[in-house]
Enzyme design. Sequence first.
Site, short mmCIF file in Angstrom:
data_model
loop_
_atom_site.label_atom_id
_atom_site.label_comp_id
_atom_site.label_asym_id
_atom_site.label_seq_id
_atom_site.Cartn_x
_atom_site.Cartn_y
_atom_site.Cartn_z
CG ASP A 183 -1.75 1.21 1.38
OD1 ASP A 183 -2.62 1.41 0.53
OD2 ASP A 183 -1.53 1.98 2.35
CD GLU A 187 -2.17 2.21 -3.41
OE1 GLU A 187 -3.33 2.57 -3.68
OE2 GLU A 187 -1.74 2.13 -2.23
#
Length: 704
Positions: free
Chosen positions: A343, A379
């Site tokens: 993330d 990401e």
Amino acid sequence: MRPWPGNSYPLGASYDGAGTNFALFSEVAEYVDLCLFEADGTETVVRLPEVDGFVHHGYLPGIGPGQRYGYRVHGPYRPADGLRCNPKKLLIDPYAKAVDGTIDWDESLFGYHFDQPDQRNDADSAPHLPKSVVINPFFDWAEDRRPRTPYHETVIYEAHVRGTTINHPFIPADLRGTYSGLAHPVMIEHFTRLGVTAVELMPVHQFVDDHHLTERGLSNYWGYNTIAFLAPHNRYASQGALGNQVQEFKAMVRSLHDAGIEVILDVVYNHTAEGNHMGPTLSMRGIDNAAYYRLVDDEPRYYMDYTGTGNSLNARNPHTLQLIMDSLRYWVTEMHVDGFRFDLAATLAREFYDVDRLSAFFDIVQQDPVVSQVKLIAEPWDVGPGGYQVGNFPPLWTEWNGKYRDTVRDFWRGEAGTLGEFASRITGSSDLYQDDGRRPFASINFVTAHDGFTLNDLVSYNDKHNEANGEDGNDGADDNRSWNCGAEGPSEDPEVQALRAKQRRNFIATLFLSQGVPMLLHGDELGRTQHGNNNVYCQDNETSWVDWALAKDNADLVEFTGRMAALRAEHPVFRRRKFFQGRPLRRDDDRRDIAWFNPDGEEMTEADWDADFGRAVGVFLNGDAMDELDRRGEWVTDDSFLLCFNAWHEAVDFRIPDGEYGSNWLVVVDTSVESNEEPETELAGGATLPVPARSLVVLRRSAE
């Protein structure tokens, strides 16, 4: 209770069959108290007797699995200098492998008084803080074998452990929403039907429900608020025994592996649940604040925030970097997971201020013999300056391709000027990944993900509808690149319904026919809706849960998704390991691996790309010119295909190429057709194929 000296490594609580070694890093601590808790809350305090290299440690004979514990760190408390030790605050072990309980957000959890924020709060937080738990590391893996699916054969299904199964009628009630529920045979059957080779689980590290959410009766449903990087989230366990979540998680992995399905974890190493300078003291803040967090250089009271969550983990510090790497290795070696999706990964690349692709974190991952061998997905952005880094991660990494998502959405909603970039995205985004030695599968292709509209909502709403989140519509993205097909939200108009169904098929077909790795959002194959909410991070209810009744209502979409996955699996021309060359491969071979055509059947020129041709284009994929070797060293060959894309609002006649491209063609996919029966239309080269408005037709070249 008299502790033995024990060892400074490994960090955390390590049970050896006779007792448990406890080790905690803190450079600022004067001394550390280990606190053991009984079921009734009775606390026994044991001072760790040894310190080596800033690691406080001790061994307790007779302490074993199920023992609840925490730490109290004695050291300086000067917030203005970035020092926040307070022994009145019980602390969760950063290396805890299981956590028991939840946070109730009592004022004692904070280092200050709510009505006097400059005054130190010495109230005991122990009754209000979850406890770390000693676990039994033994598990019968029964010769577990990792699938090790190559990237180019991978199909990812992004799933939420709770939301995916909580409403499934064929999963026993006590297993719904749990690790066991996700590995239930009905779920494995569904994954197999869709051609899924890997489930990417939204955060399962122990996380915390934010204070401001609980005050509004909401929760951190997504889980991007980690507090223990080695502990499976306890709420997802079906059994109540202390530490059972570890055993149940392992059993889930073993069952999925038995079905040939890999497990990828969405991990959050960019921040923790302790928030900004006004946040609670739960773990690292009270252990060694300046080591674990990025602090503002000239005002260390405050935290650098590249994530929008209040703090950023300090990956520049060797001990914090060790925690991240120890966590990753633990999940691979002990929990048998097959990869990670990071993330806001750009945050981990920030050495000082700018994003640095050669940061210490990436250097260490590159040489790590365990972590470097599993799937690593970035990401590739954060909210800090220069944080959008799609295409800029090191060669070992794959990336969520946000440019693919945006371009494919724009193309199918009929946006002008997208044809050239659309062609690049569906053929592997060579402009992003080829120059640094990566392959087409460096691109993780997705149209929808947990963050944003579902596929159904992408074709049903022009605007977000996030009123239920209680943030006055200020949360969630405004740039959704969606199109409601003529009506906002639910519609009884049969023309609108038919167009939406066709658009869903267009997106799914494009996803599975694109070079790269396709990722499907949980429930999209069922037509799941969030009623226009594009940010359900706090909605642990029917808004975000998968409604399995849709499996019957939208059985045609489920079948179509499975059929597209099967077409991809059967034909390597849709999952190439090398980028297209667009030119003869060798001097003695004039075959090209790809060719682009305008609707008149003529090869595209530079002027044609700019003209858009009504947003319609054809692409020929030559299965006889793959230039790839299979696992046995044989040259890969496949059927050849012609894909005719028409994103225009009117039908477009395509002239089928002939000559060197073939003389006989068979239509195998037509997204304008509602029935799932495979089309059987045969066409000769040079014939005219009417491609309906906003449709995709796929033709396979037949044998001469």
